[in-house]
Design an enzyme around this catalytic site. Sequence first.
Site, PDB file in Angstrom:
ATOM      1  N   HIS A 186       3.017 -35.281 -28.995  1.00  0.00           N
ATOM      2  CA  HIS A 186       1.823 -35.252 -28.149  1.00  0.00           C
ATOM      3  C   HIS A 186       0.599 -35.588 -28.993  1.00  0.00           C
ATOM      4  CE1 HIS A 186      -1.323 -33.796 -25.460  1.00  0.00           C
ATOM      5  NE2 HIS A 186      -0.426 -33.832 -24.487  1.00  0.00           N
ATOM      6  N   SER A 205      -4.891 -37.237 -17.079  1.00  0.00           N
ATOM      7  CA  SER A 205      -5.733 -37.008 -15.897  1.00  0.00           C
ATOM      8  C   SER A 205      -5.013 -37.339 -14.596  1.00  0.00           C
ATOM      9  CB  SER A 205      -7.046 -37.789 -16.012  1.00  0.00           C
ATOM     10  OG  SER A 205      -7.831 -37.297 -17.077  1.00  0.00           O
ATOM     11  N   GLY A 238      -7.328 -35.058 -20.148  1.00  0.00           N
ATOM     12  CA  GLY A 238      -8.318 -34.023 -19.888  1.00  0.00           C
ATOM     13  C   GLY A 238      -9.737 -34.515 -19.684  1.00  0.00           C
ATOM     14  N   ASN A 242       2.602 -29.432 -18.617  1.00  0.00           N
ATOM     15  CA  ASN A 242       2.362 -28.962 -19.977  1.00  0.00           C
ATOM     16  C   ASN A 242       1.190 -27.980 -19.961  1.00  0.00           C
ATOM     17  OD1 ASN A 242       1.995 -28.612 -22.725  1.00  0.00           O
ATOM     18  ND2 ASN A 242       1.099 -30.643 -23.061  1.00  0.00           N
ATOM     19  N   GLU A 286      -2.257 -34.431 -29.133  1.00  0.00           N
ATOM     20  CA  GLU A 286      -2.972 -33.289 -29.701  1.00  0.00           C
ATOM     21  C   GLU A 286      -2.285 -32.784 -30.965  1.00  0.00           C
ATOM     22  OE1 GLU A 286      -4.608 -32.064 -25.290  1.00  0.00           O
ATOM     23  OE2 GLU A 286      -2.999 -30.895 -26.188  1.00  0.00           O
ATOM     24  N   GLU A 341       0.777 -41.531 -22.620  1.00  0.00           N
ATOM     25  CA  GLU A 341      -0.470 -40.808 -22.369  1.00  0.00           C
ATOM     26  C   GLU A 341      -1.596 -41.456 -23.174  1.00  0.00           C
ATOM     27  OE1 GLU A 341      -0.137 -36.343 -21.114  1.00  0.00           O
ATOM     28  OE2 GLU A 341       0.349 -36.546 -23.224  1.00  0.00           O
TER      29      GLU A 341
END
Length: 243
Positions: A88, A203, A164, A8, A90, A158
Amino acid sequence: MYKMIVGNWKMNGTSADLEEFFDFANDWLNPMFDLMICPPATLIGRMTGTSVMIGAQDCHADVKGAHTGDISAEMLADAGATHVIVGHSERRTDHAETNAMVAAKTNAAWNAEMKVILCIGETEAQYRAGETLDVLRTQMAESIPDGAMKTNITIAYEPVWAIGTGLTPTLQEIADVHAFIRETLVARFGDAGAAMPLLYGGSVKASNARDIFVLPNVNGGLVGGASLRKADFTPICSALEQA
């Protein structure tokens, strides 16, 4: 066992990155697993035509309309995308997307004959409070529409706090959560739930990829920043091939 890895790119990537992408793709002419990159929509049409599948990062729930700046699943499919990421964290956080909105986008993608990578995951506060399984249970119940099966959906776990940050759950935590996801899917969808691919994201990097990919109920990974450069992504792909 089915294996899949998805890169992604998020809001990264311009024409200048195409040469490196095609150099990477040439190294994976016949991958022994499903290999995909989800670039920004501006690059989808220019990245098709290799053994690397091309997906999109989001879609609108409507086919068309007065939605300035949005892109429908039909448009993404027309550009050459075969899959789309929905839900997602985000998007859920930055755009206040609800489980109902994620379900609507999933149906829209299916109607456009696209496959879906549906993301679920808990925040750090929820993780610390021991609410991970409750959060995932609700997200799956409300985000995954009826009709889900291995041929149209992949579930990506996730943990939000690991995306991240360089932080990851322990291997045992990943195994336990994926076992719970599998049990929940089987309870609702039966044999179809037993066959749906499950990806881990958050990660994932060369140093931990193989240990994660060999865990039960982990069929591969959803990789963020490490998918942007060939030098970082290739060892992760190799780890899945060897798992």
